[in-house]
Scaffold this active site. Structure first.
Site, PDB file in Angstrom:
ATOM      1  N   TYR A   1      -5.505  -1.123   9.470  1.00  0.00           N
ATOM      2  CA  TYR A   1      -6.158  -0.988   8.171  1.00  0.00           C
ATOM      3  C   TYR A   1      -7.177   0.141   8.270  1.00  0.00           C
ATOM      4  O   TYR A   1      -7.715   0.444   9.325  1.00  0.00           O
ATOM      5  CB  TYR A   1      -6.778  -2.293   7.646  1.00  0.00           C
ATOM      6  CG  TYR A   1      -5.722  -3.257   7.171  1.00  0.00           C
ATOM      7  CD1 TYR A   1      -5.213  -3.173   5.871  1.00  0.00           C
ATOM      8  CD2 TYR A   1      -5.197  -4.212   8.031  1.00  0.00           C
ATOM      9  CE1 TYR A   1      -4.221  -4.028   5.435  1.00  0.00           C
ATOM     10  CE2 TYR A   1      -4.198  -5.070   7.606  1.00  0.00           C
ATOM     11  CZ  TYR A   1      -3.700  -4.982   6.308  1.00  0.00           C
ATOM     12  OH  TYR A   1      -2.711  -5.811   5.888  1.00  0.00           O
TER      13      TYR A   1
ATOM     14  N   HIS B   1      -4.863   5.811  -1.435  1.00  0.00           N
ATOM     15  CA  HIS B   1      -5.543   5.580  -0.158  1.00  0.00           C
ATOM     16  C   HIS B   1      -4.625   5.886   1.029  1.00  0.00           C
ATOM     17  O   HIS B   1      -5.103   6.110   2.132  1.00  0.00           O
ATOM     18  CB  HIS B   1      -6.028   4.128  -0.095  1.00  0.00           C
ATOM     19  CG  HIS B   1      -7.351   3.956   0.570  1.00  0.00           C
ATOM     20  ND1 HIS B   1      -8.317   4.940   0.650  1.00  0.00           N
ATOM     21  CD2 HIS B   1      -7.891   2.875   1.203  1.00  0.00           C
ATOM     22  CE1 HIS B   1      -9.382   4.471   1.293  1.00  0.00           C
ATOM     23  NE2 HIS B   1      -9.143   3.232   1.649  1.00  0.00           N
TER      24      HIS B   1
ATOM     25  N   ASP C   1      -7.393  10.658   2.592  1.00  0.00           N
ATOM     26  CA  ASP C   1      -7.578  10.821   1.151  1.00  0.00           C
ATOM     27  C   ASP C   1      -9.031  11.183   0.849  1.00  0.00           C
ATOM     28  O   ASP C   1      -9.930  10.875   1.627  1.00  0.00           O
ATOM     29  CB  ASP C   1      -7.203   9.524   0.421  1.00  0.00           C
ATOM     30  CG  ASP C   1      -8.090   8.349   0.817  1.00  0.00           C
ATOM     31  OD1 ASP C   1      -8.146   8.030   2.027  1.00  0.00           O
ATOM     32  OD2 ASP C   1      -8.741   7.752  -0.064  1.00  0.00           O
TER      33      ASP C   1
ATOM     34  N   ASN D   1     -10.270   0.824   7.532  1.00  0.00           N
ATOM     35  CA  ASN D   1     -11.643   0.740   8.033  1.00  0.00           C
ATOM     36  C   ASN D   1     -11.744   0.607   9.547  1.00  0.00           C
ATOM     37  O   ASN D   1     -12.833   0.697  10.096  1.00  0.00           O
ATOM     38  CB  ASN D   1     -12.378  -0.433   7.371  1.00  0.00           C
ATOM     39  CG  ASN D   1     -12.521  -0.231   5.873  1.00  0.00           C
ATOM     40  OD1 ASN D   1     -12.178   0.817   5.335  1.00  0.00           O
ATOM     41  ND2 ASN D   1     -13.030  -1.233   5.201  1.00  0.00           N
TER      42      ASN D   1
ATOM     43  N   TYR E   1       0.800  -1.220   0.000  1.00  0.00           N
ATOM     44  CA  TYR E   1       0.000   0.000   0.000  1.00  0.00           C
ATOM     45  C   TYR E   1       0.837   1.278   0.000  1.00  0.00           C
ATOM     46  O   TYR E   1       0.280   2.372  -0.074  1.00  0.00           O
ATOM     47  CB  TYR E   1      -0.951   0.007   1.206  1.00  0.00           C
ATOM     48  CG  TYR E   1      -1.916  -1.155   1.194  1.00  0.00           C
ATOM     49  CD1 TYR E   1      -3.020  -1.155   0.348  1.00  0.00           C
ATOM     50  CD2 TYR E   1      -1.722  -2.251   2.020  1.00  0.00           C
ATOM     51  CE1 TYR E   1      -3.907  -2.223   0.323  1.00  0.00           C
ATOM     52  CE2 TYR E   1      -2.604  -3.323   2.008  1.00  0.00           C
ATOM     53  CZ  TYR E   1      -3.696  -3.300   1.160  1.00  0.00           C
ATOM     54  OH  TYR E   1      -4.567  -4.351   1.140  1.00  0.00           O
TER      55      TYR E   1
ATOM     56  N   ASN F   1     -14.683   5.290   4.860  1.00  0.00           N
ATOM     57  CA  ASN F   1     -14.808   4.279   5.912  1.00  0.00           C
ATOM     58  C   ASN F   1     -13.861   4.507   7.087  1.00  0.00           C
ATOM     59  O   ASN F   1     -14.201   4.172   8.219  1.00  0.00           O
ATOM     60  CB  ASN F   1     -14.616   2.880   5.336  1.00  0.00           C
ATOM     61  CG  ASN F   1     -15.793   2.473   4.464  1.00  0.00           C
ATOM     62  OD1 ASN F   1     -16.919   2.889   4.701  1.00  0.00           O
ATOM     63  ND2 ASN F   1     -15.533   1.674   3.450  1.00  0.00           N
TER      64      ASN F   1
END
Length: 191
Positions: free
Chosen positions: A64, A19, A92, A66, A14, A113
């Site tokens: 993560y 994101h 973001d 969420n 990532y 989220n």
């Protein structure tokens, strides 16, 4: 004491994705103010330092995106930070052009989220957030592929410049309040 939390997903896969714009902004803030973000604690990687004469914690939640609220809540509770005046979240935003900055003192999650989970864990929508434009997905494109895609060329340059502006905006918020930072650093919409 202020908590400045950048949202993203952990792991090399990532790194430098749209994101993870919040993580990239934290890296620039850390470099700008000489803060090492290396301590594994409260479900995140954090660093402590000073910005604008105030103690700050820079945080990259490792839960993560969420579940970002879990890490942020732990830091807020442990250090007795007021979420409504001393928490700044960097994330973001696909609704903004690449490199655009939008500072708000409160608001809904707007479909994000990570913000939804923070609101759930802090029991308030009243915290400062800095939305970082990563551009909308192409008309025929897939949203997941877009936000997990990497910046290249001119977009990468725009993001580097945006992160420098975000570091200045965070210092302005701490020293002069969010209203001043909003008037100075919010990107004007292009016609």
């Amino acid at each position: 004491m202020y908590l400045i939390a950048g949202l993203g997903n952990p792991g090399k896969d990532y790194d430098n994705t749209r994101h993870n714009a919040g993580f990239a902004a934290i890296d620039t803030i850390a470099d700008t103010f000489g803060i090492k973000v290396m301590e594994l604690k409260h479900k995140g990687i954090l660093g402590k330092g000073m910005i604008g004469g105030e103690k700050v914690i820079l945080l990259k939640p490792q839960t993560y995106m969420n579940l970002s609220g879990e890490s942020i809540r732990e830091v807020v509770e442990y250090y007795k930070i007021d979420p409504e005046s001393e928490v700044i979240v960097l994330c973001d935003d696909i609704a903004l052009e690449t490199g655009a900055i939008r500072i708000r003192e409160k608001g809904s999650a707007g479909g994000h989220n990570g913000l939804k989970n923070i609101i759930l864990h802090l029991h308030t929508e009243n915290f400062i957030r800095v939305r970082i434009g990563v551009g909308d997905k192409p008309k025929e494109g897939d949203l997941v592929n877009h936000v997990l895609g990497h910046f290249a060329g001119e977009d990468a340059k725009q993001m580097q410049e945006a992160n420098k502006q975000i570091a200045k905006a965070v210092e302005c918020m701490i020293m002069d309040g969010p209203q001043k930072a909003m008037s100075q650093y919010n990107t004007k919409k292009k016609k």
